[in-house]
Design a protein around this motif. Structure first.
Motif, PDB file in Angstrom:
ATOM      1  N   LEU A  31     109.107 -34.918 -23.934  1.00  0.00           N
ATOM      2  CA  LEU A  31     109.587 -33.687 -24.552  1.00  0.00           C
ATOM      3  C   LEU A  31     108.424 -32.811 -25.008  1.00  0.00           C
ATOM      4  O   LEU A  31     108.527 -31.575 -25.004  1.00  0.00           O
ATOM      5  CB  LEU A  31     110.500 -34.004 -25.733  1.00  0.00           C
ATOM      6  CG  LEU A  31     111.862 -34.617 -25.374  1.00  0.00           C
ATOM      7  CD1 LEU A  31     112.698 -34.794 -26.635  1.00  0.00           C
ATOM      8  CD2 LEU A  31     112.612 -33.764 -24.369  1.00  0.00           C
ATOM      9  N   ALA A  32     107.332 -33.427 -25.388  1.00  0.00           N
ATOM     10  CA  ALA A  32     106.159 -32.656 -25.814  1.00  0.00           C
ATOM     11  C   ALA A  32     105.559 -31.847 -24.665  1.00  0.00           C
ATOM     12  O   ALA A  32     104.760 -30.937 -24.901  1.00  0.00           O
ATOM     13  CB  ALA A  32     105.102 -33.587 -26.400  1.00  0.00           C
ATOM     14  N   GLU A  33     105.955 -32.165 -23.444  1.00  0.00           N
ATOM     15  CA  GLU A  33     105.481 -31.436 -22.262  1.00  0.00           C
ATOM     16  C   GLU A  33     106.615 -30.653 -21.607  1.00  0.00           C
ATOM     17  O   GLU A  33     106.543 -30.309 -20.426  1.00  0.00           O
ATOM     18  CB  GLU A  33     104.857 -32.422 -21.274  1.00  0.00           C
ATOM     19  CG  GLU A  33     103.638 -33.140 -21.850  1.00  0.00           C
ATOM     20  CD  GLU A  33     103.149 -34.281 -20.968  1.00  0.00           C
ATOM     21  OE1 GLU A  33     103.838 -34.605 -19.981  1.00  0.00           O
ATOM     22  OE2 GLU A  33     102.087 -34.845 -21.273  1.00  0.00           O
ATOM     23  N   THR A  34     107.642 -30.361 -22.383  1.00  0.00           N
ATOM     24  CA  THR A  34     108.830 -29.688 -21.868  1.00  0.00           C
ATOM     25  C   THR A  34     108.965 -28.307 -22.500  1.00  0.00           C
ATOM     26  O   THR A  34     108.938 -28.172 -23.733  1.00  0.00           O
ATOM     27  CB  THR A  34     110.096 -30.515 -22.185  1.00  0.00           C
ATOM     28  OG1 THR A  34     109.999 -31.792 -21.542  1.00  0.00           O
ATOM     29  CG2 THR A  34     111.356 -29.815 -21.707  1.00  0.00           C
ATOM     30  N   THR A  35     109.092 -27.289 -21.657  1.00  0.00           N
ATOM     31  CA  THR A  35     109.347 -25.926 -22.127  1.00  0.00           C
ATOM     32  C   THR A  35     110.823 -25.622 -21.940  1.00  0.00           C
ATOM     33  O   THR A  35     111.360 -25.750 -20.840  1.00  0.00           O
ATOM     34  CB  THR A  35     108.504 -24.907 -21.346  1.00  0.00           C
ATOM     35  OG1 THR A  35     107.119 -25.142 -21.598  1.00  0.00           O
ATOM     36  CG2 THR A  35     108.858 -23.478 -21.754  1.00  0.00           C
ATOM     37  N   VAL A  36     111.462 -25.237 -23.035  1.00  0.00           N
ATOM     38  CA  VAL A  36     112.900 -24.938 -23.006  1.00  0.00           C
ATOM     39  C   VAL A  36     113.103 -23.467 -23.328  1.00  0.00           C
ATOM     40  O   VAL A  36     112.577 -22.960 -24.322  1.00  0.00           O
ATOM     41  CB  VAL A  36     113.680 -25.796 -24.019  1.00  0.00           C
ATOM     42  CG1 VAL A  36     115.180 -25.526 -23.892  1.00  0.00           C
ATOM     43  CG2 VAL A  36     113.393 -27.284 -23.810  1.00  0.00           C
ATOM     44  N   LEU A  37     113.878 -22.808 -22.476  1.00  0.00           N
ATOM     45  CA  LEU A  37     114.265 -21.434 -22.690  1.00  0.00           C
ATOM     46  C   LEU A  37     115.654 -21.434 -23.337  1.00  0.00           C
ATOM     47  O   LEU A  37     116.614 -21.914 -22.730  1.00  0.00           O
ATOM     48  CB  LEU A  37     114.318 -20.724 -21.337  1.00  0.00           C
ATOM     49  CG  LEU A  37     114.037 -19.228 -21.253  1.00  0.00           C
ATOM     50  CD1 LEU A  37     112.663 -18.900 -21.797  1.00  0.00           C
ATOM     51  CD2 LEU A  37     114.163 -18.767 -19.805  1.00  0.00           C
ATOM     52  N   VAL A  38     115.764 -20.960 -24.559  1.00  0.00           N
ATOM     53  CA  VAL A  38     117.062 -20.859 -25.234  1.00  0.00           C
ATOM     54  C   VAL A  38     117.510 -19.406 -25.132  1.00  0.00           C
ATOM     55  O   VAL A  38     116.879 -18.507 -25.695  1.00  0.00           O
ATOM     56  CB  VAL A  38     116.979 -21.308 -26.705  1.00  0.00           C
ATOM     57  CG1 VAL A  38     118.339 -21.104 -27.392  1.00  0.00           C
ATOM     58  CG2 VAL A  38     116.575 -22.774 -26.786  1.00  0.00           C
ATOM     59  N   VAL A  39     118.601 -19.198 -24.413  1.00  0.00           N
ATOM     60  CA  VAL A  39     119.069 -17.846 -24.112  1.00  0.00           C
ATOM     61  C   VAL A  39     120.235 -17.524 -25.042  1.00  0.00           C
ATOM     62  O   VAL A  39     121.312 -18.111 -24.926  1.00  0.00           O
ATOM     63  CB  VAL A  39     119.497 -17.733 -22.642  1.00  0.00           C
ATOM     64  CG1 VAL A  39     119.816 -16.284 -22.300  1.00  0.00           C
ATOM     65  CG2 VAL A  39     118.419 -18.277 -21.721  1.00  0.00           C
ATOM     66  N   GLY A  40     119.988 -16.607 -25.971  1.00  0.00           N
ATOM     67  CA  GLY A  40     120.976 -16.283 -26.995  1.00  0.00           C
ATOM     68  C   GLY A  40     120.602 -16.945 -28.297  1.00  0.00           C
ATOM     69  O   GLY A  40     120.681 -18.173 -28.417  1.00  0.00           O
ATOM     70  N   LEU A  41     120.187 -16.164 -29.273  1.00  0.00           N
ATOM     71  CA  LEU A  41     119.709 -16.716 -30.543  1.00  0.00           C
ATOM     72  C   LEU A  41     120.653 -16.355 -31.683  1.00  0.00           C
ATOM     73  O   LEU A  41     120.237 -15.884 -32.746  1.00  0.00           O
ATOM     74  CB  LEU A  41     118.280 -16.250 -30.829  1.00  0.00           C
ATOM     75  CG  LEU A  41     117.213 -16.794 -29.867  1.00  0.00           C
ATOM     76  CD1 LEU A  41     115.862 -16.156 -30.153  1.00  0.00           C
ATOM     77  CD2 LEU A  41     117.124 -18.315 -29.939  1.00  0.00           C
ATOM     78  N   GLY A  42     121.941 -16.588 -31.450  1.00  0.00           N
ATOM     79  CA  GLY A  42     122.898 -16.579 -32.535  1.00  0.00           C
ATOM     80  C   GLY A  42     122.792 -17.887 -33.298  1.00  0.00           C
ATOM     81  O   GLY A  42     121.794 -18.618 -33.188  1.00  0.00           O
ATOM     82  N   ALA A  43     123.833 -18.225 -34.058  1.00  0.00           N
ATOM     83  CA  ALA A  43     123.782 -19.437 -34.877  1.00  0.00           C
ATOM     84  C   ALA A  43     123.551 -20.680 -34.023  1.00  0.00           C
ATOM     85  O   ALA A  43     122.758 -21.559 -34.383  1.00  0.00           O
ATOM     86  CB  ALA A  43     125.081 -19.575 -35.670  1.00  0.00           C
ATOM     87  N   ILE A  44     124.224 -20.770 -32.880  1.00  0.00           N
ATOM     88  CA  ILE A  44     124.083 -21.951 -32.018  1.00  0.00           C
ATOM     89  C   ILE A  44     122.694 -22.011 -31.414  1.00  0.00           C
ATOM     90  O   ILE A  44     122.030 -23.055 -31.432  1.00  0.00           O
ATOM     91  CB  ILE A  44     125.156 -21.939 -30.919  1.00  0.00           C
ATOM     92  CG1 ILE A  44     126.559 -21.999 -31.521  1.00  0.00           C
ATOM     93  CG2 ILE A  44     124.951 -23.097 -29.939  1.00  0.00           C
ATOM     94  CD1 ILE A  44     127.658 -21.589 -30.561  1.00  0.00           C
ATOM     95  N   GLY A  45     122.241 -20.892 -30.871  1.00  0.00           N
ATOM     96  CA  GLY A  45     120.923 -20.869 -30.241  1.00  0.00           C
ATOM     97  C   GLY A  45     119.797 -21.144 -31.220  1.00  0.00           C
ATOM     98  O   GLY A  45     118.850 -21.873 -30.903  1.00  0.00           O
ATOM     99  N   ARG A  46     119.889 -20.580 -32.428  1.00  0.00           N
ATOM    100  CA  ARG A  46     118.830 -20.809 -33.418  1.00  0.00           C
ATOM    101  C   ARG A  46     118.770 -22.267 -33.841  1.00  0.00           C
ATOM    102  O   ARG A  46     117.683 -22.846 -33.976  1.00  0.00           O
ATOM    103  CB  ARG A  46     119.031 -19.911 -34.637  1.00  0.00           C
ATOM    104  CG  ARG A  46     118.832 -18.427 -34.365  1.00  0.00           C
ATOM    105  CD  ARG A  46     118.667 -17.626 -35.649  1.00  0.00           C
ATOM    106  NE  ARG A  46     119.778 -17.806 -36.566  1.00  0.00           N
ATOM    107  CZ  ARG A  46     120.903 -17.099 -36.535  1.00  0.00           C
ATOM    108  NH1 ARG A  46     121.080 -16.166 -35.611  1.00  0.00           N
ATOM    109  NH2 ARG A  46     121.858 -17.303 -37.436  1.00  0.00           N
TER     110      ARG A  46
END
Length: 344
Positions: free
Chosen positions: A165-180
């Protein structure tokens, strides 16, 4: 208007939670459970089958309300009928976080949208959905389809590396309550998290990329988590163009709405390996049609729109409604008011 604000419970609820709402003596809470489904039954299963007499009773209650707890029968058509029949209606609280879509489905005119406040249960489902999103990212990093494939074939090995996981880049699309909250949990696990959002917000991300750069950002990601509402602006946001830009083997997790994905393009990307794993709580059409190729894909994990559900969901929704009722009576701004232009 009566001395007390008349609230009609239009969707299944337990006696204990009705009593929670009635603690505010300024509310006149009307609850006739025999006209509603058993509250132990999933509210998404559809309306209770009523006799014509009971249906008339139910509609008469709706038409006497100043406030509705829940959209009648979770139906845009039933909501439209109620709004047209009840000029006293002032506020409707929708049960799902995406309740704006129920309001959209009612096709209300501008006068009705101006007269009535609509609120949603947004935020109540953030924790279980964020946990499901983390599950999806972990499943991709630890190669769940490969592990399950070997198990089905009764093969022990070969031993191969799994991503850290330390070498994993995650794109979180949508930063409402769930995304945050998803970003917060993934950051705590050591992931590099990048947000995609239409404006700057406070979030546990390395940076926020504008929506226009989604495809560019996707090219550097190991996983994409979609936490988007279903609006005209988000329809098909995970598009063929974005999927053409991704690194082979990327993980896609959707805890938002199925309409935000170009599903045929996702199926094609699963087939050719651009997407190594898709973990989907939602699909474009629900229930997922029997002929959908997603059913038979070894690199897809499907949940029947259940990731948001927890044992605490009904209580949290009732508490949110009670707080908003206090705000309504005290003339304060309500939480989770629906934008009736975008229905979000």
């Amino acid at each position: 208007m009566t001395d007390r604000l008349r609230v009609v419970i239009a969707t299944p609820l337990t006696r204990e939670l009705v009593e929670l709402i009635t603690r505010d003596e300024r509310l006149e809470v009307v609850w006739e459970p025999e006209l509603l489904n058993d509250p132990e039954i999933d509210w998404m299963v559809g309306p209770r089958q009523r006799t014509p007499e009971d249906q008339a009773r139910y509609e008469a209650l709706l038409d006497s309300a100043e406030v509705l707890f829940g959209v009648p029968d979770q139906s845009g058509r039933a909501l439209a009928r109620t709004v047209a029949a009840n000029p006293r209606l002032r506020w409707v609280h929708t049960i799902p976080a995406g309740g704006g879509q129920q309001v959209r489905a009612a096709r209300l005119d501008d006068a009705a949208l101006a007269r009535i406040l609509f609120t949603t249960s947004a935020g109540v489902h953030a924790t279980p959905l964020a946990e499901f999103a983390v599950f999806g990212v972990l499943a991709g990093a630890k190669r769940l389809p490969w592990l399950q494939g070997m198990q089905r074939e009764r093969r022990w090995g070969p031993r191969e590396p799994l991503r850290l996981l330390a070498e994993t880049t995650v794109l979180v699309v949508g930063l409402g309550a769930i995304g945050r909250l998803t970003a917060e949990k993934l950051s705590a696990l050591g992931c590099r998290v990048v947000g995609v959002h239409r404006r700057e917000v406070e979030a546990a991300v390395e940076e926020i990329v504008p929506v226009e750069r989604f495809a560019e950002a996707a090219a550097t990601a190991d996983a994409i988590v979609l936490a988007l509402p279903g609006t005209d602006a988000t329809r098909g946001m995970l598009s063929a163009e974005v999927l053409a830009a991704v690194k082979p083997g990327i993980t896609v997790v959707n805890v938002g709405r199925g309409t935000t994905v170009d599903e045929p393009a996702l199926v094609e990307a699963l087939r050719d390996g651009r997407v190594g794993l898709a973990v989907l709580d939602v699909t474009a059409v629900e229930p997922l049609p029997e002929d959908s190729p997603l059913w038979g894909m070894p690199n897809a994990v499907l949940a029947p729109h259940t990731a948001a559900i927890s044992p605490h969901e009904p209580r949290l929704i009732a508490e949110l409604f009670a707080e908003n009722a206090r705000r309504f009576l005290d003339g304060e701004t309500l939480l989770n008011v629906v934008d009736t232009r975008e229905f979000y």
